[in-house]
Design an enzyme around this catalytic site. Sequence first.
Site, PDB file in Angstrom:
ATOM      1  N   ASP A  10       0.886  -1.173   0.000  1.00 39.25           N
ATOM      2  CA  ASP A  10       0.000   0.000   0.000  1.00 39.25           C
ATOM      3  C   ASP A  10       0.916   1.213   0.000  1.00 39.25           C
ATOM      4  OD1 ASP A  10      -1.535   2.183   0.684  1.00 39.25           O
ATOM      5  OD2 ASP A  10      -2.614   1.173   2.316  1.00 39.25           O
ATOM      6  N   TYR A 227       0.899  -0.067  14.980  1.00 31.62           N
ATOM      7  CA  TYR A 227      -0.008  -0.226  13.853  1.00 31.62           C
ATOM      8  C   TYR A 227       0.406   0.657  12.680  1.00 31.62           C
ATOM      9  CZ  TYR A 227      -3.944   0.018  10.812  1.00 31.62           C
ATOM     10  OH  TYR A 227      -4.722  -0.032   9.694  1.00 31.62           O
ATOM     11  N   LYS A 230      -3.210  -2.822   7.953  1.00 30.47           N
ATOM     12  CA  LYS A 230      -3.376  -4.276   7.889  1.00 30.47           C
ATOM     13  C   LYS A 230      -2.468  -4.835   6.805  1.00 30.47           C
ATOM     14  CE  LYS A 230      -5.950  -6.269  10.826  1.00 30.47           C
ATOM     15  NZ  LYS A 230      -5.284  -7.163  11.744  1.00 30.47           N
TER      16      LYS A 230
HETATM   17  C1  F6R Z   1      -7.955  -0.788   7.712  1.00 29.39           C
HETATM   18  C2  F6R Z   1      -7.710   0.532   7.141  1.00 29.39           C
HETATM   19  C3  F6R Z   1      -8.658   1.612   7.448  1.00 29.39           C
HETATM   20  C4  F6R Z   1      -8.047   2.649   8.385  1.00 29.39           C
HETATM   21  C5  F6R Z   1      -9.083   3.732   8.742  1.00 29.39           C
HETATM   22  C6  F6R Z   1      -8.498   4.821   9.623  1.00 29.39           C
HETATM   23  O1  F6R Z   1      -6.970  -1.695   7.351  1.00 29.39           O
HETATM   24  O2  F6R Z   1      -6.735   0.745   6.448  1.00 29.39           O
HETATM   25  O3  F6R Z   1      -9.855   1.119   7.966  1.00 29.39           O
HETATM   26  O4  F6R Z   1      -7.583   2.018   9.547  1.00 29.39           O
HETATM   27  O5  F6R Z   1      -9.554   4.352   7.569  1.00 29.39           O
HETATM   28  O6  F6R Z   1      -7.382   5.320   8.995  1.00 29.39           O
HETATM   29  P1  F6R Z   1      -6.549   6.562   9.571  1.00 29.39           P
HETATM   30  O7  F6R Z   1      -6.145   6.217  10.977  1.00 29.39           O
HETATM   31  O8  F6R Z   1      -5.378   6.618   8.617  1.00 29.39           O
HETATM   32  O9  F6R Z   1      -7.436   7.752   9.504  1.00 29.39           O
HETATM   33 MG    MG Z   2      -3.991   2.290   3.071  1.00 27.88          MG
HETATM   34 MG    MG Z   3      -4.855  -2.255   2.030  1.00 30.11          MG
END
Ligand code: F6R
Ligand code: MG
Ligand code: MG
Length: 372
Positions: A10, A227, A230
């Site tokens: 990603d 974190y 994923k």
């Molecule tokens: C799950 C994922 C999304 C982010 C969510 C919050 O793998 O990538 O669900 O965790 O959109 O993202 P942030 O913390 O970057 O605002």
């Molecule tokens: Mg992403």
């Molecule tokens: Mg992804």
Amino acid sequence: MITLSIVKADTGGFVGHSAVHPAMMAEARREIDRAIASGLLLDGQVAACGDDISLIMTHTYGADAGLIHSFAWDTFQATTHIAKELGLYGAGQDLLSDAFSGNLRGTGPGYAELEFDERPSEPVVCFLADKTEPGAWNFPLYKMFADPFNTAGLVVDEKMHAGFAFEVYDLYQEKRIIFDCPADLYDMLMYIGAPARYVVHTVRSRTLGETAAATSTQRLSLIAGKYVGKDDPVMIVRCQAGLPAVGEALEPFAFPYAVAGCMRGSHHAPFLPVPAGQAHPSRFDGPPRVVALGFQIHDGRLIGPRDMFDDPAFDTARTQANEIMDYFRRHGPFEPHRLPLADLEYTTMASLTRKLAHRWTPMTTEIATPIG
Ligand code: F6R
Ligand code: MG
Ligand code: MG
């Protein structure tokens, strides 16, 4: 011997974490074309699932090859550059190490690699997932290679009847074990039924001695110590002629089983099999998606892809998945929609523990309300 490598990362989302921008895909394709022209790759294609780009490559350098890994790293640097130019979300998200030193292990991108002597006809399915973890492949690998209710060949094909050996990693302790199935089946299920920790890495035919499947097993959250997204795993499954038929490899996904991931990497949700054009998780950053790209590999060339879930026979799974998603969503912040505390990718628990420490008191008998 040729090697089929899928390397994925990603490097920026469009919009949010839902997809890859076309300009990034075009850049990755240019890099792949250059690598084919220079002779580094026998062949290569670019695919995406959600916000992850997958480089699907054939070459002769073997698994863990520095040349191939550094090519993938450079390509992801190039797509990150575009993501930054366009202000895309989480640009360079999975590139954790500033100083790449020859191998992708521990640097963020995930990879599944299989080395094999190409058979006269070599059908392969590349599975790409978004918004879930590497252990998400445990269930379908068990079904494909060990469950006769899924795979008829285990019962009726002489070349499959002796079963398959599963190599399983313990991601927490960095150890591995081989389970010889069917003899070790019940032992193995005790482990791989806990997919956050135990992950099937490869599967090998006991009759043919061929490795039939390989998965990406990196857990970014463990690599980074915090974190960072994923892991969004990929998997290669070789098919037919003593290995699962293509239809047996796809069949497990007719049941939209629950996986961990989805919103903030912290929720169980159904695994939705979709055509590549629908691999853009939007609702509650999900449901987690899986795409199946079929190839015939010939003289190292990737003949394909065929978009294997672009089949109305998976419509029922998709309908069920949407119903299951409604069911899970109504739990809101309650388990089992939300993951158990130990598996949350985002958590406020540490700060809450500090903040509320003085308000927690022992449960003494004096305070307890008498009954009756
Ligand atoms: C799950 C994922 C999304 C982010 C969510 C919050 O793998 O990538 O669900 O965790 O959109 O993202 P942030 O913390 O970057 O605002
Ligand atoms: Mg992403
Ligand atoms: Mg992804």
